[in-house]
Scaffold this motif. Structure first.
Motif, PDB file in Angstrom:
ATOM      1  N   ALA A 124       0.868  -1.178   0.000  1.00  0.00           N
ATOM      2  CA  ALA A 124       0.000   0.000   0.000  1.00  0.00           C
ATOM      3  C   ALA A 124       0.900   1.223   0.000  1.00  0.00           C
ATOM      4  N   ALA A 125       0.615   2.174  -0.873  1.00  0.00           N
ATOM      5  CA  ALA A 125       1.513   3.327  -0.998  1.00  0.00           C
ATOM      6  C   ALA A 125       0.740   4.611  -1.256  1.00  0.00           C
ATOM      7  N   VAL A 126       1.257   5.699  -0.678  1.00  0.00           N
ATOM      8  CA  VAL A 126       0.761   7.057  -0.909  1.00  0.00           C
ATOM      9  C   VAL A 126       1.981   7.894  -1.275  1.00  0.00           C
ATOM     10  N   LEU A 127       1.894   8.653  -2.389  1.00  0.00           N
ATOM     11  CA  LEU A 127       3.055   9.390  -2.881  1.00  0.00           C
ATOM     12  C   LEU A 127       2.657  10.774  -3.379  1.00  0.00           C
ATOM     13  N   ARG A 128       3.507  11.749  -3.037  1.00  0.00           N
ATOM     14  CA  ARG A 128       3.381  13.081  -3.628  1.00  0.00           C
ATOM     15  C   ARG A 128       4.771  13.589  -3.973  1.00  0.00           C
ATOM     16  N   LEU A 129       4.904  14.093  -5.210  1.00  0.00           N
ATOM     17  CA  LEU A 129       6.161  14.679  -5.664  1.00  0.00           C
ATOM     18  C   LEU A 129       6.039  16.197  -5.700  1.00  0.00           C
ATOM     19  N   ARG A 130       7.159  16.857  -5.464  1.00  0.00           N
ATOM     20  CA  ARG A 130       7.249  18.303  -5.651  1.00  0.00           C
ATOM     21  C   ARG A 130       8.554  18.611  -6.345  1.00  0.00           C
ATOM     22  N   GLU A 131       8.426  19.266  -7.492  1.00  0.00           N
ATOM     23  CA  GLU A 131       9.600  19.625  -8.290  1.00  0.00           C
ATOM     24  C   GLU A 131      10.455  18.393  -8.579  1.00  0.00           C
ATOM     25  N   GLY A 132       9.768  17.281  -8.860  1.00  0.00           N
ATOM     26  CA  GLY A 132      10.447  16.067  -9.268  1.00  0.00           C
ATOM     27  C   GLY A 132      11.030  15.231  -8.148  1.00  0.00           C
ATOM     28  N   ARG A 133      10.846  15.661  -6.904  1.00  0.00           N
ATOM     29  CA  ARG A 133      11.392  14.905  -5.769  1.00  0.00           C
ATOM     30  C   ARG A 133      10.270  14.452  -4.828  1.00  0.00           C
ATOM     31  N   VAL A 134      10.565  13.419  -4.044  1.00  0.00           N
ATOM     32  CA  VAL A 134       9.569  12.863  -3.138  1.00  0.00           C
ATOM     33  C   VAL A 134       9.336  13.832  -1.982  1.00  0.00           C
TER      34      VAL A 134
ATOM     35  N   LEU B  97       2.900   5.367  -9.493  1.00  0.00           N
ATOM     36  CA  LEU B  97       2.445   6.597  -8.823  1.00  0.00           C
ATOM     37  C   LEU B  97       3.282   7.796  -9.264  1.00  0.00           C
ATOM     38  N   ARG B  98       4.584   7.590  -9.454  1.00  0.00           N
ATOM     39  CA  ARG B  98       5.440   8.669  -9.970  1.00  0.00           C
ATOM     40  C   ARG B  98       4.950   9.122 -11.342  1.00  0.00           C
ATOM     41  N   ASP B  99       4.655   8.175 -12.216  1.00  0.00           N
ATOM     42  CA  ASP B  99       4.186   8.521 -13.557  1.00  0.00           C
ATOM     43  C   ASP B  99       2.855   9.274 -13.479  1.00  0.00           C
ATOM     44  N   GLU B 100       1.986   8.858 -12.550  1.00  0.00           N
ATOM     45  CA  GLU B 100       0.719   9.562 -12.381  1.00  0.00           C
ATOM     46  C   GLU B 100       0.936  10.983 -11.891  1.00  0.00           C
ATOM     47  N   GLN B 101       1.869  11.150 -10.965  1.00  0.00           N
ATOM     48  CA  GLN B 101       2.184  12.475 -10.455  1.00  0.00           C
ATOM     49  C   GLN B 101       2.758  13.377 -11.566  1.00  0.00           C
ATOM     50  N   GLU B 102       3.657  12.804 -12.351  1.00  0.00           N
ATOM     51  CA  GLU B 102       4.279  13.597 -13.418  1.00  0.00           C
ATOM     52  C   GLU B 102       3.274  13.967 -14.501  1.00  0.00           C
ATOM     53  N   ALA B 103       2.283  13.101 -14.732  1.00  0.00           N
ATOM     54  CA  ALA B 103       1.266  13.402 -15.727  1.00  0.00           C
ATOM     55  C   ALA B 103       0.373  14.559 -15.277  1.00  0.00           C
ATOM     56  N   ARG B 104       0.255  14.737 -13.962  1.00  0.00           N
ATOM     57  CA  ARG B 104      -0.581  15.812 -13.431  1.00  0.00           C
ATOM     58  C   ARG B 104       0.091  17.178 -13.579  1.00  0.00           C
ATOM     59  N   SER B 105       1.425  17.174 -13.531  1.00  0.00           N
ATOM     60  CA  SER B 105       2.152  18.451 -13.502  1.00  0.00           C
ATOM     61  C   SER B 105       2.330  19.058 -14.894  1.00  0.00           C
TER      62      SER B 105
END
Length: 334
Positions: free
Chosen positions: A247-257, A326-334
């Motif tokens: 189970a994972a929850v992830l948020r990136l900011r400016e390409g970093r965790v 999740l990283r790919d999903e985050q990057e697609a949002r930005s």
């Protein structure tokens, strides 16, 4: 046939009094785990205290933007709840990955948290098991034993069993809080603090005392801008316990965790919150190499037997896959 007294209290306080005063009493909710154990002869309570009509089946939003889930809420209702599906989908996905639709319709929030291990030796009365009969020995502590489903983290020579839940793994990643009513009143404790590692007392799955009753679980407000996922590796597509789960929850900011929570199932006596991994990844660029290095640090003390040596590699691969998605999903949002 062994007679069992049945009680149906009308309040939480009455239920707690009945069980606290009787060392041979047990709570009964959905019964999906307890009734199996009664049939197998694993438990022999003299009294069953039914907590099904105590008004513990409500779901409500909290002032802080979170959710309070009553202990009697059915797994199927929680998985389908609009707030959960929208704000904490990792929980909905974990619930849907567990058991069958019929069992989800019967199983409750608290009962699911407190389900006991499916270790083959725990359920076989003809074999020694310290969890079932303290001091008798651990049949799984042997290289010739069936250890495919056993733990690799936090085990001891007294017990190598794993917690079988899916929902609890998601709740660990969400920093859930458990509300408990005991003889001394109400208290709150983190999900992490609810479960024990086996140590030299594997018969104690949790830190609950006899008579303690879980009344609710509280979910915090969702982490704004985060992505969530639950992945379960199992022998067949449905109605099977996890070999490993993530189970994972992830948020990136400016390409970093910026924010990461990871919990593993199928590897330990309790849902395993991967805090070393989280610390290693925070502030880093998330790549497969950084994830695998963080997993290696988390698994530094892992101890596998001949039958479950696949687990460290499997949970590492599953974690890398989940966090990459999740990283790919985050990057697609930005």
């Amino acid at each position: 046939m062994r007679p069992v007294e049945y009680a149906r209290p009308t309040s939480v306080d009455e239920a707690v009094r009945l069980v606290s005063a009787d060392p041979d009493a047990s709570y009964l909710a959905g019964g999906s785990n307890l009734l199996d154990h009664l049939k197998l002869g694993l438990v022999t309570p003299d009294r069953l205290v039914d907590v099904g009509d105590l008004g513990l089946d409500e779901i409500s939003e909290t002032p802080g933007g979170g959710l309070r889930v009553g202990a009697g809420v059915r797994n199927s209702d929680l998985a389908a709840h609009p707030w959960v599906r929208r704000h904490q989908p990792v929980l909905s996905r974990a619930l849907l990955a567990g058991a069958s639709g019929q069992i989800r319709n019967q199983a409750t929030m608290a009962g699911n948290l407190l389900q006991r291990t499916r270790c083959v030796y725990f359920q076989d009365l003809s074999t020694p098991c310290n969890k079932r009969e303290p001091g008798s020995g651990c049949s799984a502590d042997d290289d010739r034993a069936y250890t495919r489903y056993n733990g690799v983290l936090g085990t001891s020579e007294h017990c190598r069993a794993v917690h079988p839940g899916d929902m609890s793994v998601a709740l660990a990643a969400l920093d859930a809080v458990v509300v408990v009513q005991g003889p001394d009143g109400e208290r709150r404790e983190s999900l992490d603090d609810l479960y024990r590692l086996p140590g030299d007392a594997p018969e104690q799955d949790t830190t609950l005392r006899h008579g303690d009753l879980i009344t609710a679980v509280e979910l915090p407000a969702p982490v704004e801008g985060s992505s969530q996922a639950y992945h379960k590796a199992r022998d067949r597509a449905s109605y099977a316990f996890a070999l490993v789960s993530v189970a994972a929850v992830l948020r990136l900011r400016e390409g970093r965790v910026d924010h990461v929570r990871v919990a593993w199932g199928g590897v330990a006596h309790r849902p395993w919150r991967a805090r070393i991994l989280e610390e290693r990844l925070t502030g880093q660029t998330l790549t497969e190499d950084t994830v695998r290095a963080a997993c290696a640090a988390e698994l530094a003390d892992a101890h596998a037997h001949a039958g479950n040596e696949y687990k460290p590699a499997m949970v590492t691969g599953a974690t890398a896959m989940v966090l990459s998605r999740l990283r790919d999903e985050q990057e697609a949002r930005s």
